[in-house]
Design a protein around this motif. Structure first.
Motif, PDB file in Angstrom:
ATOM      1  N   CYS A 100     -20.537  29.904 -10.996  1.00  0.00           N
ATOM      2  CA  CYS A 100     -20.262  30.312  -9.623  1.00  0.00           C
ATOM      3  C   CYS A 100     -19.623  31.681  -9.681  1.00  0.00           C
ATOM      4  N   VAL A 101     -20.230  32.638  -9.006  1.00  0.00           N
ATOM      5  CA  VAL A 101     -19.724  34.008  -8.994  1.00  0.00           C
ATOM      6  C   VAL A 101     -19.422  34.396  -7.552  1.00  0.00           C
ATOM      7  N   ALA A 102     -18.203  34.838  -7.301  1.00  0.00           N
ATOM      8  CA  ALA A 102     -17.849  35.365  -5.980  1.00  0.00           C
ATOM      9  C   ALA A 102     -18.404  36.782  -5.901  1.00  0.00           C
ATOM     10  N   THR A 103     -19.028  37.106  -4.774  1.00  0.00           N
ATOM     11  CA  THR A 103     -19.666  38.413  -4.631  1.00  0.00           C
ATOM     12  C   THR A 103     -19.178  39.114  -3.365  1.00  0.00           C
ATOM     13  N   GLY A 104     -19.338  40.414  -3.362  1.00  0.00           N
ATOM     14  CA  GLY A 104     -19.091  41.197  -2.159  1.00  0.00           C
ATOM     15  C   GLY A 104     -20.434  41.530  -1.540  1.00  0.00           C
ATOM     16  N   GLY A 105     -20.464  41.787  -0.279  1.00  0.00           N
ATOM     17  CA  GLY A 105     -21.738  42.110   0.367  1.00  0.00           C
ATOM     18  C   GLY A 105     -22.191  40.994   1.272  1.00  0.00           C
ATOM     19  N   MET A 107     -23.555  37.962   0.801  1.00  0.00           N
ATOM     20  CA  MET A 107     -23.249  36.577   0.469  1.00  0.00           C
ATOM     21  C   MET A 107     -21.887  36.521  -0.211  1.00  0.00           C
ATOM     22  N   ASP A 108     -21.244  35.373  -0.095  1.00  0.00           N
ATOM     23  CA  ASP A 108     -19.922  35.212  -0.695  1.00  0.00           C
ATOM     24  C   ASP A 108     -19.972  34.689  -2.127  1.00  0.00           C
ATOM     25  N   TYR A 109     -20.987  33.857  -2.425  1.00  0.00           N
ATOM     26  CA  TYR A 109     -21.079  33.240  -3.749  1.00  0.00           C
ATOM     27  C   TYR A 109     -22.535  33.159  -4.191  1.00  0.00           C
ATOM     28  N   VAL A 110     -22.715  33.207  -5.506  1.00  0.00           N
ATOM     29  CA  VAL A 110     -23.995  32.884  -6.120  1.00  0.00           C
ATOM     30  C   VAL A 110     -23.712  31.754  -7.105  1.00  0.00           C
ATOM     31  N   LEU A 111     -24.438  30.654  -6.954  1.00  0.00           N
ATOM     32  CA  LEU A 111     -24.259  29.486  -7.799  1.00  0.00           C
ATOM     33  C   LEU A 111     -25.482  29.302  -8.686  1.00  0.00           C
ATOM     34  N   LYS A 112     -25.250  28.848  -9.898  1.00  0.00           N
ATOM     35  CA  LYS A 112     -26.332  28.415 -10.776  1.00  0.00           C
ATOM     36  C   LYS A 112     -26.156  26.918 -10.931  1.00  0.00           C
ATOM     37  N   THR A 113     -27.189  26.181 -10.599  1.00  0.00           N
ATOM     38  CA  THR A 113     -27.106  24.727 -10.690  1.00  0.00           C
ATOM     39  C   THR A 113     -28.168  24.197 -11.643  1.00  0.00           C
TER      40      THR A 113
END
Length: 167
Positions: A100-105, A107-113
């Protein structure tokens, strides 16, 4: 967070550990090209400084079982610290979310599941929506194959200055 002052030998040790995992004192000293005792002392110092988080095996999961890998982008409706904390606490409780990576821009998060089936992934998303986490929207992307998965080249990363110049 304070950055640690590292010399080229420290960098070689970290690179060796990153590439090969846990090594014997003799093998690590051969790779780094210094004698075993000072090499091991440096390794202990790097561990004590928290620069080595752990040792992991790179498991060929695709040779063990079938699974579904899905990338998910998540945007929260509100952006208060409590909203982020609540979402991140929910993420921490789910083994199917491997990154789970918090991002700016946008989207708030990118998840790998990684889930055993698409149905189990969908159950995870349903749980996310029912958990009242303040999710505004999410997008899913089924991974069809991994093109590149690598660790950063520590030597090159450290050798590059703030404007991309080599130091």
């Amino acid at each position: 967070m304070k950055k640690s002052a590292l010399d080229t030998t420290d960098i070689r040790i970290l690179s060796a550990v990153q590439s090969h995992g846990q090594l014997s004192k003799t093998r690590l000293s051969e790779i780094v090209n210094i004698s075993p005792t000072p090499c091991w002392a440096r390794l202990d110092r790097l561990k004590a400084a928290g620069l080595i988080r752990g040792y992991h095996g790179d498991i060929a999961l695709e040779r063990i079982c079938d699974f579904t890998q899905v990338m998910v982008t998540v945007s929260l409706a509100q952006h208060r610290k409590t909203d982020f904390d609540r979402f991140e606490a929910w993420v921490a409780k789910h083994d199917a979310i491997t990154e789970c990576v918090a991002t700016g821009g946008g989207m708030d998060y990118v998840l790998k599941t990684i889930s055993p089936t698409l149905a189990s992934f969908q159950a995870l998303m349903q749980d996310m929506l029912e958990a009242d986490l303040g999710v505004d929207r999410y997008m899913t992307y089924i991974a069809t194959r991994v093109i590149k998965a690598a660790r950063p080249n520590i030597t090159k990363l450290i050798a590059t200055g703030p404007q991309g110049q080599t130091v």
